[in-house]
Design an enzyme around this catalytic site. Structure first.
Site, short mmCIF file in Angstrom:
data_model
loop_
_atom_site.label_atom_id
_atom_site.label_comp_id
_atom_site.label_asym_id
_atom_site.label_seq_id
_atom_site.Cartn_x
_atom_site.Cartn_y
_atom_site.Cartn_z
N LYS A 92 0.85 -1.20 0.00
CA LYS A 92 0.00 0.00 0.00
C LYS A 92 0.88 1.25 0.00
O LYS A 92 0.66 2.18 -0.76
CB LYS A 92 -0.91 0.00 1.23
CG LYS A 92 -2.28 -0.58 0.94
CD LYS A 92 -3.32 -0.16 1.95
CE LYS A 92 -3.28 -1.02 3.17
NZ LYS A 92 -4.40 -0.83 4.09
N ASP B 141 -5.31 -15.03 -3.24
CA ASP B 141 -5.75 -13.69 -2.84
C ASP B 141 -5.92 -13.54 -1.32
O ASP B 141 -6.77 -12.78 -0.86
CB ASP B 141 -7.04 -13.30 -3.58
CG ASP B 141 -8.23 -14.17 -3.19
OD1 ASP B 141 -8.00 -15.27 -2.65
OD2 ASP B 141 -9.38 -13.74 -3.40
N GLU C 227 -2.60 -10.87 -4.72
CA GLU C 227 -3.39 -10.59 -5.92
C GLU C 227 -3.59 -9.09 -6.05
O GLU C 227 -4.11 -8.44 -5.13
CB GLU C 227 -4.77 -11.27 -5.84
CG GLU C 227 -5.58 -11.04 -7.11
CD GLU C 227 -6.99 -11.56 -7.01
OE1 GLU C 227 -7.26 -12.63 -7.56
OE2 GLU C 227 -7.82 -10.90 -6.36
N GLU D 270 -21.99 -5.65 -7.45
CA GLU D 270 -22.23 -7.08 -7.73
C GLU D 270 -21.78 -7.93 -6.56
O GLU D 270 -22.43 -8.92 -6.21
CB GLU D 270 -21.49 -7.46 -9.02
CG GLU D 270 -21.98 -8.74 -9.65
CD GLU D 270 -21.10 -9.93 -9.35
OE1 GLU D 270 -21.38 -11.00 -9.87
OE2 GLU D 270 -20.13 -9.81 -8.57
P1 0O2 Z 1 -13.48 -11.42 -2.42
O1 0O2 Z 1 -14.57 -11.44 -1.42
O2 0O2 Z 1 -13.42 -10.17 -3.21
O3 0O2 Z 1 -12.15 -11.79 -1.83
P2 0O2 Z 1 -12.78 -18.31 -9.54
O4 0O2 Z 1 -12.14 -19.66 -9.52
O5 0O2 Z 1 -12.83 -17.68 -10.91
O6 0O2 Z 1 -14.12 -18.29 -8.85
P3 0O2 Z 1 -10.36 -17.19 -8.35
O7 0O2 Z 1 -9.63 -18.43 -8.74
O8 0O2 Z 1 -10.15 -16.73 -6.95
O9 0O2 Z 1 -11.94 -17.35 -8.58
O10 0O2 Z 1 -9.85 -16.09 -9.32
P4 0O2 Z 1 -10.57 -14.81 -9.90
O11 0O2 Z 1 -11.72 -15.16 -10.76
O12 0O2 Z 1 -9.46 -14.05 -10.53
O13 0O2 Z 1 -11.17 -14.05 -8.62
C1 0O2 Z 1 -10.38 -13.43 -7.68
C2 0O2 Z 1 -11.07 -12.20 -7.13
O14 0O2 Z 1 -11.47 -11.34 -8.21
C3 0O2 Z 1 -12.36 -12.47 -6.40
O15 0O2 Z 1 -12.08 -12.86 -5.09
C4 0O2 Z 1 -13.04 -11.11 -6.49
O16 0O2 Z 1 -12.45 -10.16 -5.62
C5 0O2 Z 1 -12.70 -10.70 -7.91
N1 0O2 Z 1 -13.74 -11.23 -8.82
C6 0O2 Z 1 -13.60 -12.22 -9.71
N2 0O2 Z 1 -14.74 -12.43 -10.38
C7 0O2 Z 1 -15.64 -11.54 -9.90
C8 0O2 Z 1 -17.01 -11.24 -10.22
O17 0O2 Z 1 -17.64 -11.85 -11.08
N3 0O2 Z 1 -17.58 -10.23 -9.49
C9 0O2 Z 1 -16.93 -9.53 -8.54
N4 0O2 Z 1 -17.59 -8.57 -7.89
N5 0O2 Z 1 -15.64 -9.79 -8.22
C10 0O2 Z 1 -15.01 -10.77 -8.90
P5 0O2 Z 1 -13.17 -13.64 -4.23
O18 0O2 Z 1 -12.48 -14.51 -3.25
O19 0O2 Z 1 -14.13 -14.33 -5.13
O20 0O2 Z 1 -13.95 -12.54 -3.47
#
Ligand code: 0O2
Length: 210
Positions: free
Chosen positions: A19, A71, A138, A153
């Site tokens: 940060k 993440d 991440e 969303e």
């Molecule tokens: P949080 O609560 O924000 O920490 P996946 O396998 O695709 O479901 P993955 O492998 O974690 O997920 O990778 P991805 O898709 O890159 O998602 C990582 C983060 O990106 C998510 O963390 C969200 O913060 C954001 N993100 C991804 N897709 C979406 C979406 O469709 N809508 C929103 N609002 N955010 C998204 P988390 O842990 O899901 O959620």
């Protein structure tokens, strides 16, 4: 609880350090009176309840968390214009204080939900009392319009426990399209906006000298 705290302490350190570093970039741009590609920076360590939820959703055993959840430490850079995303990505690529292990471009290729953002997974070294520890971080880079949509969303996903009703999903798809159009329109008037920002910065500097 104590076990979680011990596990997450280096992640908190990584988020805090990054940060400061990323806000430092913004500060340098502001001082140089160039357009800053960074509007603001946020960061968080994933809350324990979300870690447990995600691990069970993805069938990740707790002893594989650090390797498989990319993440646990998350940073977000929000920009004004879509073009700024590329500038930020280049800046991140040119740094020597971490390694980039993956890039996912959901800006050119939006997710089926309508989500748009540029993700970079970093391997960031943290100095701990037991020596250096490499932490997966991440980094999400997105415009203010993309951020607005993703925040709304995300809340709705939470409200409906991931099962958003079809009619709400459709409204979200339409608003994702509207956010995309807003980004496009803003790109077209980008030079005008940048000129205005320069005038405001100069006025503020003159004010400070008086
Ligand atoms: P949080 O609560 O924000 O920490 P996946 O396998 O695709 O479901 P993955 O492998 O974690 O997920 O990778 P991805 O898709 O890159 O998602 C990582 C983060 O990106 C998510 O963390 C969200 O913060 C954001 N993100 C991804 N897709 C979406 C979406 O469709 N809508 C929103 N609002 N955010 C998204 P988390 O842990 O899901 O959620």
């Amino acid at each position: 609880m104590r076990k979680w705290e011990i596990l997450l302490t280096p992640y908190k350190q990584a988020v805090d350090e990054l940060k400061v570093k990323l806000r430092g970039i913004r500060e340098q741009y502001q001082k140089s009176s160039k357009h800053t590609p960074i509007e603001f920076v946020t960061g968080r360590v994933k809350p324990i309840s979300s870690i447990i939820d995600k691990a069970s959703r993805k069938n990740i055993p707790l002893d594989r968390l650090e390797a498989e959840l990319q993440d646990l430490a998350g940073l977000r850079i929000v920009t004004q214009f879509v073009e700024d995303i590329e500038t930020v990505v280049e800046l991140i690529r040119s740094r020597k204080d971490f390694e980039i292990i993956e890039e996912i471009d959901y800006v050119s290729e939006k997710k089926s939900s309508g989500y748009r953002s540029y993700h970079m997974i970093l391997n960031y070294p943290v100095q701990t009392i037991e020596g250096e520890k490499k932490i997966l971080v991440e980094l999400q880079i997105r415009t203010m319009a993309m951020n607005f949509w993703a925040t709304i969303e995300h809340s709705l996903n939470y409200k409906y426990s991931g099962e958003i009703p079809a009619d709400v999903k459709m409204k979200l798809q339409r608003s994702a399209e509207a956010a995309f159009l807003l980004d496009e329109e803003m790109s077209i008037i980008r030079e005008e906006v940048r000129e205005a920002q320069k005038i405001i910065t100069t006025k503020q500097e003159q004010g400070r000298k008086l």
